[in-house]
Design a protein around this motif. Structure first.
Motif, mmCIF file in Angstrom:
data_model
loop_
_atom_site.group_PDB
_atom_site.id
_atom_site.type_symbol
_atom_site.label_atom_id
_atom_site.label_comp_id
_atom_site.label_asym_id
_atom_site.label_seq_id
_atom_site.Cartn_x
_atom_site.Cartn_y
_atom_site.Cartn_z
ATOM 1 N N VAL A 32 2.150 4.184 6.324
ATOM 2 C CA VAL A 32 2.487 3.513 5.261
ATOM 3 C C VAL A 32 3.137 3.942 4.826
ATOM 4 O O VAL A 32 4.223 4.695 4.254
ATOM 5 C CB VAL A 32 2.161 2.392 4.466
ATOM 6 C CG1 VAL A 32 1.509 1.005 4.714
ATOM 7 C CG2 VAL A 32 1.475 3.376 3.403
ATOM 8 N N ALA A 43 3.757 -0.954 10.094
ATOM 9 C CA ALA A 43 3.628 -0.838 8.551
ATOM 10 C C ALA A 43 3.892 -2.096 7.949
ATOM 11 O O ALA A 43 3.114 -2.554 7.234
ATOM 12 C CB ALA A 43 4.191 0.755 7.397
ATOM 13 N N GLU A 44 4.440 -2.781 7.787
ATOM 14 C CA GLU A 44 5.707 -3.723 7.222
ATOM 15 C C GLU A 44 4.807 -4.326 7.548
ATOM 16 O O GLU A 44 4.413 -5.939 6.818
ATOM 17 C CB GLU A 44 6.919 -4.157 7.227
ATOM 18 C CG GLU A 44 7.973 -3.488 7.265
ATOM 19 C CD GLU A 44 9.229 -3.168 7.780
ATOM 20 O OE1 GLU A 44 9.351 -4.185 9.209
ATOM 21 O OE2 GLU A 44 10.238 -2.632 7.707
ATOM 22 N N MET A 47 1.371 -4.601 5.466
ATOM 23 C CA MET A 47 1.476 -4.869 4.311
ATOM 24 C C MET A 47 1.493 -6.758 4.148
ATOM 25 O O MET A 47 1.057 -7.400 3.338
ATOM 26 C CB MET A 47 2.534 -3.886 3.940
ATOM 27 C CG MET A 47 2.206 -2.910 4.097
ATOM 28 S SD MET A 47 0.895 -1.783 3.554
ATOM 29 C CE MET A 47 0.714 -2.854 1.023
ATOM 30 N N THR A 54 -4.773 -8.661 -2.010
ATOM 31 C CA THR A 54 -4.408 -8.183 -2.858
ATOM 32 C C THR A 54 -4.477 -8.243 -4.248
ATOM 33 O O THR A 54 -4.646 -10.043 -4.404
ATOM 34 C CB THR A 54 -3.302 -7.138 -2.949
ATOM 35 O OG1 THR A 54 -2.009 -8.395 -2.601
ATOM 36 C CG2 THR A 54 -3.354 -6.515 -0.904
ATOM 37 N N ARG A 137 5.906 3.914 -1.794
ATOM 38 C CA ARG A 137 4.510 4.713 -0.982
ATOM 39 C C ARG A 137 3.328 4.237 -1.751
ATOM 40 O O ARG A 137 2.411 3.522 -1.057
ATOM 41 C CB ARG A 137 4.384 5.680 -0.188
ATOM 42 C CG ARG A 137 5.283 5.627 0.550
ATOM 43 C CD ARG A 137 5.535 6.741 1.785
ATOM 44 N NE ARG A 137 5.471 8.423 1.431
ATOM 45 C CZ ARG A 137 6.944 8.357 0.637
ATOM 46 N NH1 ARG A 137 7.611 7.996 0.884
ATOM 47 N NH2 ARG A 137 7.411 9.468 0.429
ATOM 48 N N ARG A 139 2.557 2.448 -4.399
ATOM 49 C CA ARG A 139 2.116 1.122 -4.395
ATOM 50 C C ARG A 139 1.898 0.156 -3.549
ATOM 51 O O ARG A 139 0.719 -0.096 -3.688
ATOM 52 C CB ARG A 139 3.484 0.356 -4.967
ATOM 53 C CG ARG A 139 4.090 0.901 -6.203
ATOM 54 C CD ARG A 139 5.547 0.127 -6.203
ATOM 55 N NE ARG A 139 5.738 -0.398 -7.314
ATOM 56 C CZ ARG A 139 6.895 0.441 -8.407
ATOM 57 N NH1 ARG A 139 7.638 1.267 -7.176
ATOM 58 N NH2 ARG A 139 7.230 0.191 -9.136
ATOM 59 N N GLU A 140 2.411 0.866 -2.543
ATOM 60 C CA GLU A 140 1.709 0.295 -1.039
ATOM 61 C C GLU A 140 0.098 0.555 -1.098
ATOM 62 O O GLU A 140 -0.361 -0.138 -0.539
ATOM 63 C CB GLU A 140 2.745 0.932 0.419
ATOM 64 C CG GLU A 140 4.058 0.542 -0.357
ATOM 65 C CD GLU A 140 4.025 -0.851 0.768
ATOM 66 O OE1 GLU A 140 3.406 -1.602 1.158
ATOM 67 O OE2 GLU A 140 5.300 -1.048 0.879
ATOM 68 N N THR A 141 0.000 1.330 -0.939
ATOM 69 C CA THR A 141 -1.236 2.510 -0.823
ATOM 70 C C THR A 141 -2.298 1.827 -2.061
ATOM 71 O O THR A 141 -3.564 1.605 -1.604
ATOM 72 C CB THR A 141 -1.700 4.303 -1.536
ATOM 73 O OG1 THR A 141 -0.881 4.511 -0.789
ATOM 74 C CG2 THR A 141 -2.817 4.213 -1.841
ATOM 75 N N TRP A 280 9.969 -3.966 -7.297
ATOM 76 C CA TRP A 280 9.217 -2.622 -6.194
ATOM 77 C C TRP A 280 10.236 -3.630 -5.253
ATOM 78 O O TRP A 280 10.455 -2.183 -4.248
ATOM 79 C CB TRP A 280 8.007 -3.556 -5.772
ATOM 80 C CG TRP A 280 7.438 -2.297 -5.226
ATOM 81 C CD1 TRP A 280 7.901 -1.595 -4.208
ATOM 82 C CD2 TRP A 280 5.948 -2.423 -4.785
ATOM 83 N NE1 TRP A 280 6.667 -1.371 -3.165
ATOM 84 C CE2 TRP A 280 5.622 -1.620 -3.946
ATOM 85 C CE3 TRP A 280 4.854 -3.954 -4.459
ATOM 86 C CZ2 TRP A 280 4.510 -2.273 -2.987
ATOM 87 C CZ3 TRP A 280 3.652 -4.032 -3.677
ATOM 88 C CH2 TRP A 280 3.545 -3.056 -2.727
ATOM 89 N N LEU A 284 12.151 -0.561 -2.807
ATOM 90 C CA LEU A 284 12.026 -0.222 -1.365
ATOM 91 C C LEU A 284 13.599 -0.970 -0.729
ATOM 92 O O LEU A 284 13.618 0.461 0.163
ATOM 93 C CB LEU A 284 10.973 -0.915 -0.970
ATOM 94 C CG LEU A 284 9.782 -1.404 -1.535
ATOM 95 C CD1 LEU A 284 8.776 -1.911 -0.658
ATOM 96 C CD2 LEU A 284 9.186 0.367 -0.791
#
Length: 330
Positions: A32, A43-44, A47, A54, A137, A139-141, A280, A284
């Motif tokens: 990501v 990556a999309e 997620m 989550t 990134r 946030r993705e993590t 968010w 992006l």
């Protein structure tokens, strides 16, 4: 010549993350963080696949002036949380990494206990990109760590202004650390940093510093009383603690839990998370627009002339913006 390892299939990534396999989590985060076009689609999908798993972690942002002892505090707090049965992830948003290529958490020995414990996961921020991109990134993590079973996520920042705002906007509770007797007890408030704080904590309240820490805490309480609370259901507490000895760490976490409980009781917690998700999305989107600007050869060639004309007063900014937009067909 060293070749990059091929990425595993999507199902393997999702399963590896969900099973809490640290090596697979690290590879998912690297995916990501990648700027490569061929990685973006995967990556999309990743997620989207982990999204249902989550949202259960407690997200805490931590900031403070240099020398306040953020790493010591996070190590002490994280170790205490591990003893209570939690799994802890530590992430970073470091705007300086966009200038130097370095990382706030590059030296994990600063968090000796956490970096050695399998129940903890310490991850530096990406080494390049805009602050918006770094924050996105992170946030993705954070979501990947949640899907991997980490129920507490600590997000550290050392920046000023924009980075603090970015971290406050991706966490549930924002903790601002202060030093005792530094002569600048009100400086943070003037900068607006303390105005973001859900909790203010004065570190190094041990030995000869204990009295100065209490005095500093008193000044902050008085100043925050004048400012007033930013949330109807919460008045920002000011605590003293010692990251070195661990004294006050348990009370610090009690206040973090209380802040979440009060927000949930007021119906504000879910609303805050939902609003963060929408912001968010726009972050992006803005990041994608900036990438288009950087990748369009014709626009890159024209931009210096446009900027010079605007700076020289020969081209109106409104017309300049319209010329840039035409490259996107707008």
């Amino acid at each position: 010549m060293i070749h990059a390892r091929p990425l595993p299939p999507l199902d393997d990534l999702v399963n590896g993350v969900r099973e809490g396999r640290r090596a697979m989590l690290a590879r998912a985060i690297t995916l990501v963080e990648s700027r490569k076009a061929e990685h973006r689609a995967l990556a999309e999908e990743l997620m989207q696949a982990i999204l249902p798993f989550t949202g259960q972690a407690l997200r805490v942002g931590i900031t403070g002036v240099p020398g306040v002892g953020k790493s010591t505090t996070i190590d002490a707090l994280g170790a205490w949380l591990l003893e209570q049965g939690h799994r802890v992830a530590v992430l970073a948003v470091d705007p300086s990494s966009t200038r130097t290529g370095g990382s706030i958490l590059g030296d994990k020995t600063r968090m000796a206990r956490l970096s050695m414990d399998e129940r903890a996961f310490v991850r530096p921020s990406p080494s390049a990109g805009t602050l918006g991109g770094v924050a996105a990134r992170t946030r993705e993590t954070m979501l990947l760590c949640e899907a991997s079973g980490y129920d507490v996520v600590l997000v550290e920042t050392v920046g000023v202004g924009q980075s603090e705002t970015a971290v406050a906007d991706m966490t549930d509770t924002f903790l601002v650390l202060m030093l005792p007797g530094a002569g600048d007890e009100l400086q943070g408030i003037k900068k607006g940093i303390v105005e973001l704080a859900d909790i203010v904590a004065v570190n190094k309240a041990e030995g000869a510093n204990a009295a100065r820490a209490k005095a500093a805490a008193g000044e902050y309480r008085a100043a925050l009383h004048v400012l007033g609370g930013r949330e109807a259901h919460w008045s920002t507490p000011v605590l003293t603690y010692s990251g070195l000895t661990g004294e006050g760490i348990a009370e610090l976490w009690t206040q973090v839990r209380l802040h979440r409980a009060r927000a949930e009781a007021a119906g504000a917690f879910a609303d805050k998370r939902s609003a963060q998700q929408v912001r968010w999305m726009w972050t992006l989107f803005d990041d994608r627009l900036r990438e288009r600007l950087r990748s369009d050869p014709a626009l890159r060639a024209e931009l210096p002339d446009i900027e010079r004309a605007v700076a020289g007063g020969t081209l109106a900014p409104t017309l300049a913006a319209a010329r840039i937009a035409r490259h996107f067909g707008w």
